[in-house]
Design a protein around this motif. Structure first.
Motif, short mmCIF file in Angstrom:
data_model
loop_
_atom_site.label_atom_id
_atom_site.label_comp_id
_atom_site.label_asym_id
_atom_site.label_seq_id
_atom_site.Cartn_x
_atom_site.Cartn_y
_atom_site.Cartn_z
N LEU A 6 0.97 -1.09 -0.06
CA LEU A 6 0.10 0.02 -0.17
C LEU A 6 0.92 1.22 0.17
CD1 LEU A 6 -2.82 1.37 0.11
CD2 LEU A 6 -2.69 1.22 2.68
N VAL A 7 1.82 1.46 1.01
CA VAL A 7 2.87 2.47 1.01
C VAL A 7 3.15 2.69 -0.45
CG1 VAL A 7 4.71 3.12 1.55
CG2 VAL A 7 3.33 2.31 3.27
N ALA A 8 3.77 1.65 -1.18
CA ALA A 8 4.44 1.62 -2.35
C ALA A 8 3.67 2.39 -3.47
CB ALA A 8 4.83 0.25 -2.81
N GLU A 9 2.02 1.73 -3.38
CA GLU A 9 1.09 2.31 -4.59
C GLU A 9 0.85 3.88 -4.16
OE1 GLU A 9 -0.24 2.32 -7.59
OE2 GLU A 9 -0.36 0.11 -7.02
N LEU A 10 0.82 3.96 -2.91
CA LEU A 10 0.47 5.52 -2.49
C LEU A 10 1.63 6.41 -2.62
CD1 LEU A 10 -1.36 4.90 0.94
CD2 LEU A 10 -2.40 5.44 -1.16
N SER A 11 2.83 5.89 -2.69
CA SER A 11 3.84 6.77 -2.87
C SER A 11 4.03 7.38 -4.43
CB SER A 11 5.55 6.23 -2.63
OG SER A 11 5.15 5.75 -0.99
N HIS A 18 7.15 6.97 10.33
CA HIS A 18 6.51 6.15 9.04
C HIS A 18 6.16 6.89 7.84
CE1 HIS A 18 3.73 3.37 7.43
NE2 HIS A 18 4.18 2.33 8.26
N PRO A 19 6.57 6.29 6.62
CA PRO A 19 6.40 6.90 5.47
C PRO A 19 4.90 7.45 5.02
CG PRO A 19 6.72 4.59 4.87
CD PRO A 19 7.28 4.76 6.46
N LEU A 20 3.84 6.87 5.92
CA LEU A 20 2.37 7.14 5.60
C LEU A 20 2.11 8.58 6.03
CD1 LEU A 20 0.37 3.95 6.48
CD2 LEU A 20 0.47 5.12 4.19
N ARG A 21 2.93 9.20 7.03
CA ARG A 21 2.84 10.15 7.82
C ARG A 21 3.02 11.40 6.98
NH1 ARG A 21 2.78 10.90 13.62
NH2 ARG A 21 2.76 8.87 14.82
N ALA A 22 4.06 11.30 5.59
CA ALA A 22 4.76 12.02 5.01
C ALA A 22 3.73 12.34 3.79
CB ALA A 22 6.01 11.87 4.74
N LEU A 23 2.50 11.30 3.49
CA LEU A 23 2.33 11.41 2.04
C LEU A 23 0.96 12.37 2.16
CD1 LEU A 23 2.39 7.57 1.20
CD2 LEU A 23 3.62 9.43 0.37
N PRO A 24 0.91 13.34 1.04
CA PRO A 24 -0.21 14.37 1.15
C PRO A 24 -1.46 13.62 0.48
CG PRO A 24 1.31 14.29 -0.83
CD PRO A 24 1.95 13.52 0.05
N ASN A 25 -1.28 12.40 -0.12
CA ASN A 25 -2.65 11.76 -0.61
C ASN A 25 -3.21 10.80 0.46
OD1 ASN A 25 -0.06 10.40 -1.24
ND2 ASN A 25 -1.05 9.29 -2.48
N VAL A 26 -2.80 10.91 1.75
CA VAL A 26 -3.38 9.99 2.88
C VAL A 26 -3.89 10.85 3.98
CG1 VAL A 26 -2.54 8.13 4.08
CG2 VAL A 26 -1.53 8.20 2.17
N LEU A 27 -4.88 10.33 4.40
CA LEU A 27 -5.76 10.90 5.40
C LEU A 27 -5.40 9.78 6.69
CD1 LEU A 27 -7.73 12.87 7.05
CD2 LEU A 27 -9.51 11.65 5.96
N LEU A 28 -5.02 10.24 7.93
CA LEU A 28 -4.69 9.31 9.05
C LEU A 28 -5.34 9.71 10.16
CD1 LEU A 28 -0.80 9.21 8.52
CD2 LEU A 28 -2.46 7.63 7.50
N THR A 29 -5.74 8.70 10.76
CA THR A 29 -6.57 8.95 12.37
C THR A 29 -6.11 7.67 13.05
OG1 THR A 29 -8.60 7.50 11.69
CG2 THR A 29 -8.43 10.27 11.62
N PRO A 30 -5.72 8.11 14.34
CA PRO A 30 -5.12 7.00 15.32
C PRO A 30 -5.90 6.14 16.01
CG PRO A 30 -5.36 9.24 16.57
CD PRO A 30 -6.07 9.35 15.04
N HIS A 31 -6.68 5.04 15.26
CA HIS A 31 -7.30 4.03 15.65
C HIS A 31 -8.34 4.66 16.64
CE1 HIS A 31 -7.33 -0.63 15.97
NE2 HIS A 31 -8.68 -0.08 15.99
#
Length: 355
Positions: A275-280, A300-313
């Motif tokens: 997933l990280v590879a695809e999103l990158s 973690h690389p997910l934190r830096a991707l502008p096309n990803v929305l994150l919430t802490p579970h």
């Protein structure tokens, strides 16, 4: 009416009550902050009225010396996340135990075959979480469709206004092809919400019949077809051996350019490295509430991707959802006391089929 010495049958059948008018000794192994959310005001009053309840702030106390006399008399154990495995050694310390009522959903981390072998009934409050998680999944869906996460990232990063305005095409949910992987409690709550807003919903779930899909107002399809034909894919499947990395590099590559992935269920379902590879590459967007490593490492690389929305579970953590979970637990204890079948019972067969 039988006495409290008779063990109840395992699973969802009628349970033998401890005796009319008597309050069973109950250990509530739930931290103080969570108790305040699960058992506020009248819900807490009901719990202390129908049981002789003792709160335990630290799960580790269940295996300690200080709690041994209380645990030996406990008929009901109310649990929350992080409770130790209820193996033979711990159950030997709780010979009177008749009911385990979990305030969360999955009991797999702590329920053992020994529990069922001793005739202890198990129940859980996952139904109380379904609406909360479904609403977050809906919020994620709308954010991905409208690229609000990309705009937010750009503006917070100090990107110029002209560049911040740039984003892939945006879409309304009306008429949007949405794919749901797993017609679970939460999956059904989610599909009801997106259908109400006009989405065209497809579902992949090997346990769902065509007739069931028709009753839900959705189209039943294979996983590859769902991935290839959906603008947003929302995951709501259980943790099973066959769902491990259900979405890997091959499956993610099937998703159309600009599509979005919503995961409020379990990181187990997705190969995170793929997933990280695809999103990158920026081809897909994602909104994620669950991760392989929690807490998510700061680097973690997910934190830096502008096309990803994150919430802490935290998808399930609403005031209303927590109250519903507490109400379910108290209602199940009431049913136990009355010798009635548990509505949310977990049987060995059900445990093997759900996450």
């Amino acid at each position: 009416m039988t006495g409290s010495g008779d063990r109840p049958p395992a699973g969802g059948g009628p349970v033998t009550p401890p005796g009319r008018g008597r309050r069973p000794v109950t250990v509530v192994s739930v931290s103080a902050p969570l108790r305040a959310q699960f058992f506020p005001d009248r819900i807490g009053d009901r719990l202390t009225t129908i049981t002789d309840a003792t709160p335990v702030d630290d799960h580790a106390a269940l295996t300690g010396v200080d709690l041994a006399p209380l645990l030996a008399r406990a008929e009901v154990l109310v649990t929350s996340w992080g409770v130790p495995r209820l193996d033979a050694a711990l159950l030997d310390r709780a010979p009177a135990l008749r009911l385990v009522a979990h305030t969360g959903a999955s009991v797999k981390p702590f329920v053992t075959p020994e529990l069922f072998a001793r005739g202890v009934a198990v129940t859980q409050a996952g139904q109380g979480m379904a609406r909360s998680v479904a609403e977050v999944a809906l919020a994620f869906t709308l954010a991905l469709l409208h690229r609000t996460h990309r705009f937010d990232h750009a503006l917070r990063a100090g990107t110029s206004w002209d560049r911040a305005e740039q984003a892939p095409p945006r879409h309304e949910i009306l008429g949007c092809p949405v794919g749901v992987v797993g017609a679970s409690r939460t999956g059904r709550a989610y599909l009801e919400l997106v259908r109400a807003l006009g989405a065209e919903v497809s579902v992949y779930d090997p346990t769902l019949s065509v007739a069931d899909a028709a009753r839900l107002g959705v189209r039943l399809v294979g996983l590859d077809d769902l991935l290839a034909g959906s603008r947003v894919v929302a995951l709501h499947a259980p943790t099973l051996p066959e769902t491990r990395h259900l979405l890997g590099a091959r499956e993610l590559a099937l998703m159309p350019d600009g599509a979005g992935l919503v995961n409020t269920a379990r990181s187990w379902l997705v190969d995170e490295a793929a997933l990280v590879a695809e999103l990158s590459g920026g081809r897909l967007d994602a909104a994620l509430d669950v991760f392989d490593d929690e807490p998510l490492p700061t680097g973690h690389p997910l934190r830096a991707l502008p096309n990803v929305l994150l919430t802490p579970h935290q998808a399930a953590g609403t005031v209303q959802g927590r109250r519903r979970q507490g109400e379910i637990v108290v209602d199940e204890i009431v049913r136990y006391l009355a010798g009635r079948p548990l509505v949310h019972a977990v049987t060995p067969d059900l445990l093997a089929r759900t996450g």
